[in-house]
Design a protein around this motif. Structure first.
Motif, PDB file in Angstrom:
ATOM      1  N   ASN A  56       1.130  13.622  -2.839  1.00 17.87           N
ATOM      2  CA  ASN A  56       1.821  12.382  -3.192  1.00 17.87           C
ATOM      3  C   ASN A  56       3.250  12.778  -3.559  1.00 17.87           C
ATOM      4  O   ASN A  56       3.505  13.328  -4.617  1.00 17.87           O
ATOM      5  CB  ASN A  56       1.110  11.706  -4.368  1.00 17.87           C
ATOM      6  CG  ASN A  56       1.875  10.484  -4.872  1.00 17.87           C
ATOM      7  OD1 ASN A  56       2.785   9.989  -4.227  1.00 17.87           O
ATOM      8  ND2 ASN A  56       1.505  10.022  -6.056  1.00 17.87           N
ATOM      9  N   GLN A  67       6.828  12.220  -4.732  1.00 22.77           N
ATOM     10  CA  GLN A  67       7.740  11.338  -5.477  1.00 22.77           C
ATOM     11  C   GLN A  67       9.085  12.037  -5.694  1.00 22.77           C
ATOM     12  O   GLN A  67       9.846  11.645  -6.569  1.00 22.77           O
ATOM     13  CB  GLN A  67       7.111  10.989  -6.843  1.00 22.77           C
ATOM     14  CG  GLN A  67       5.768  10.290  -6.773  1.00 22.77           C
ATOM     15  CD  GLN A  67       5.886   8.874  -6.238  1.00 22.77           C
ATOM     16  OE1 GLN A  67       6.892   8.203  -6.453  1.00 22.77           O
ATOM     17  NE2 GLN A  67       4.870   8.435  -5.525  1.00 22.77           N
ATOM     18  N   GLN A 101       2.804  15.533  -6.319  1.00 29.86           N
ATOM     19  CA  GLN A 101       1.511  15.515  -7.014  1.00 29.86           C
ATOM     20  C   GLN A 101       0.370  15.739  -6.024  1.00 29.86           C
ATOM     21  O   GLN A 101       0.345  15.151  -4.941  1.00 29.86           O
ATOM     22  CB  GLN A 101       1.316  14.166  -7.713  1.00 29.86           C
ATOM     23  CG  GLN A 101      -0.050  13.992  -8.357  1.00 29.86           C
ATOM     24  CD  GLN A 101      -0.239  12.597  -8.931  1.00 29.86           C
ATOM     25  OE1 GLN A 101       0.634  12.083  -9.630  1.00 29.86           O
ATOM     26  NE2 GLN A 101      -1.366  11.972  -8.623  1.00 29.86           N
ATOM     27  N   TYR A 133       1.174  19.259 -10.586  1.00 32.68           N
ATOM     28  CA  TYR A 133       2.528  18.768 -10.307  1.00 32.68           C
ATOM     29  C   TYR A 133       3.420  19.921  -9.876  1.00 32.68           C
ATOM     30  O   TYR A 133       3.244  21.063 -10.315  1.00 32.68           O
ATOM     31  CB  TYR A 133       3.134  18.115 -11.559  1.00 32.68           C
ATOM     32  CG  TYR A 133       2.408  16.877 -12.021  1.00 32.68           C
ATOM     33  CD1 TYR A 133       2.598  15.646 -11.384  1.00 32.68           C
ATOM     34  CD2 TYR A 133       1.527  16.931 -13.098  1.00 32.68           C
ATOM     35  CE1 TYR A 133       1.925  14.513 -11.816  1.00 32.68           C
ATOM     36  CE2 TYR A 133       0.855  15.791 -13.533  1.00 32.68           C
ATOM     37  CZ  TYR A 133       1.059  14.598 -12.879  1.00 32.68           C
ATOM     38  OH  TYR A 133       0.393  13.475 -13.298  1.00 32.68           O
TER      39      TYR A 133
END
Length: 359
Positions: free
Chosen positions: A256, A258, A311, A341
């Motif tokens: 993920n 970001q 992530q 992370y």
């Protein structure tokens, strides 16, 4: 000091062995009960004369006889109530109580009289209909054990987490309620040793759960947890139960992302503040920025990231954080997905290389 120091006598129930003497200084009521009616009348008569200044030799006082041990009533420290019928509606709880159980009483809220019991160490309000907790529970400065399982709670307030419970609370049972999430401040309860969260509707555990460094027993079975927070790795437990959660299948190859490139000025300064341990607080920064810094994420390289990160979820064997682990599922598993992370593409690439080589 009695002379000219009596404000008022209350003798309506003197025939029942009860009376109250109200003093002026200090401004307190001296309550007398379970006395012999005749002896009580003589005592009150003597106190009246002393108040008026009568010489001590003329006071009608009988010779003192030491009380027998069996006649002395010890302060009540424990009370157990297990039905609505036995719950005291008109009579106050003894202020000396250290252990109070009021279960199966159909309580819809916490009785405010309970919150005056400053010596209370153990409070058991399980099997009731309580929907909300008043912040004033935090005024129970000696409270070590709080049992609220099988109620109708939907939340646990941040105000309680910031109260004196931080220094006293060691056992907390919130199982069999309707709680979906716990506040960020929950991990301020750092004296917790035993935490029960079974049979709720939790979709996540507290982000900074690793701060609970005294925690030894944790159960959060039969919730709705898809994965564990990154900080979960810091725990050191004796017993862990996460059975019956719908854990997702981790896939490190599907991140993920970001990450914002280039990093914003806010992200750069936030990272620098944490990485270089620069002191901050609400006297220096706006409160919302302080809150953001409190929930900063930690990369695998040990550096911080705020809102710009990559992530993934990876598999962790729960024996890494607990000596005894209840099986996660009926297949005999003791592994669960945990969030990781990364602060940059470089950090994620290094992890990916190691992961692909090991597999």
């Amino acid at each position: 000091q009695v002379q000219e120091n009596i404000e008022r006598f209350f003798t309506r129930f003197v025939e029942e062995g009860k009376a109250t003497v109200r003093l002026r200084e200090p401004a307190v009521d001296v309550c007398l009960s379970k006395a012999n009616a005749s002896n009580l009348k003589n005592f009150l008569s003597a106190v009246r004369l002393a108040h008026q200044g009568t010489d001590i030799g003329a006071l009608p006082l009988s010779a003192l006889v030491p009380a027998k041990t069996s006649e002395v009533e010890k302060p009540k420290t424990k009370m157990i109530i297990t039905s609505r019928r036995d719950y005291p509606l008109t009579k106050n709880f003894p202020y000396s109580l250290e252990h109070l159980q009021a279960s199966y009483c159909k309580l819809a809220r916490i009785d405010m009289r309970v919150l005056c019991l400053k010596k209370l160490r153990k409070l058991d309000l399980s099997h009731n209909h309580i929907k909300q907790l008043p912040a004033t529970i935090g005024d129970l400065i000696c409270l070590q054990e709080l049992d609220l399982h099988d109620n109708h709670l939907e939340s646990f307030s941040g105000a309680l987490c910031n109260s004196t419970l931080q220094k006293s609370l060691q056992f907390l049972d919130l199982s069999q309620n309707k709680i979906k999430a716990l506040p960020i401040q929950f991990c301020q309860l750092r004296e917790l040793v035993n935490l029960k969260l079974d049979d709720n509707e939790l979709i996540r555990l507290p982000f900074k759960i690793g701060q609970l460094d005294h925690l030894r027993f944790l159960s959060a079975a039969r919730n709705k947890l898809p994965f564990l927070p990154s900080d979960f790795r810091k725990l050191c437990l004796e017993n862990l139960d996460l059975f019956g959660n719908p854990f997702e299948q981790p896939n490190p190859l599907v991140p993920n992302i970001q990450l914002k490139i280039p990093l914003t000025l806010l992200e750069c300064t936030a990272r620098a503040t944490i990485n270089y341990r620069i002191p901050y607080g609400c006297h220096l920064l706006p409160s919302h920025l302080c809150e953001d810094l409190e929930v900063a994420k930690t990369c695998q390289c040990s550096r911080a990231c705020l809102s710009s990160f990559i992530q993934i979820t990876v598999t962790m064997n729960l024996h890494h954080v607990a000596h005894t682990v209840v099986l996660v599922d009926n297949m005999g598993g003791t592994e669960a997905p945990i969030i990781c992370y990364f602060c940059s593409l470089d950090c994620y690439s290094q992890f990916l290389d190691r992961y692909l080589q090991s597999n």
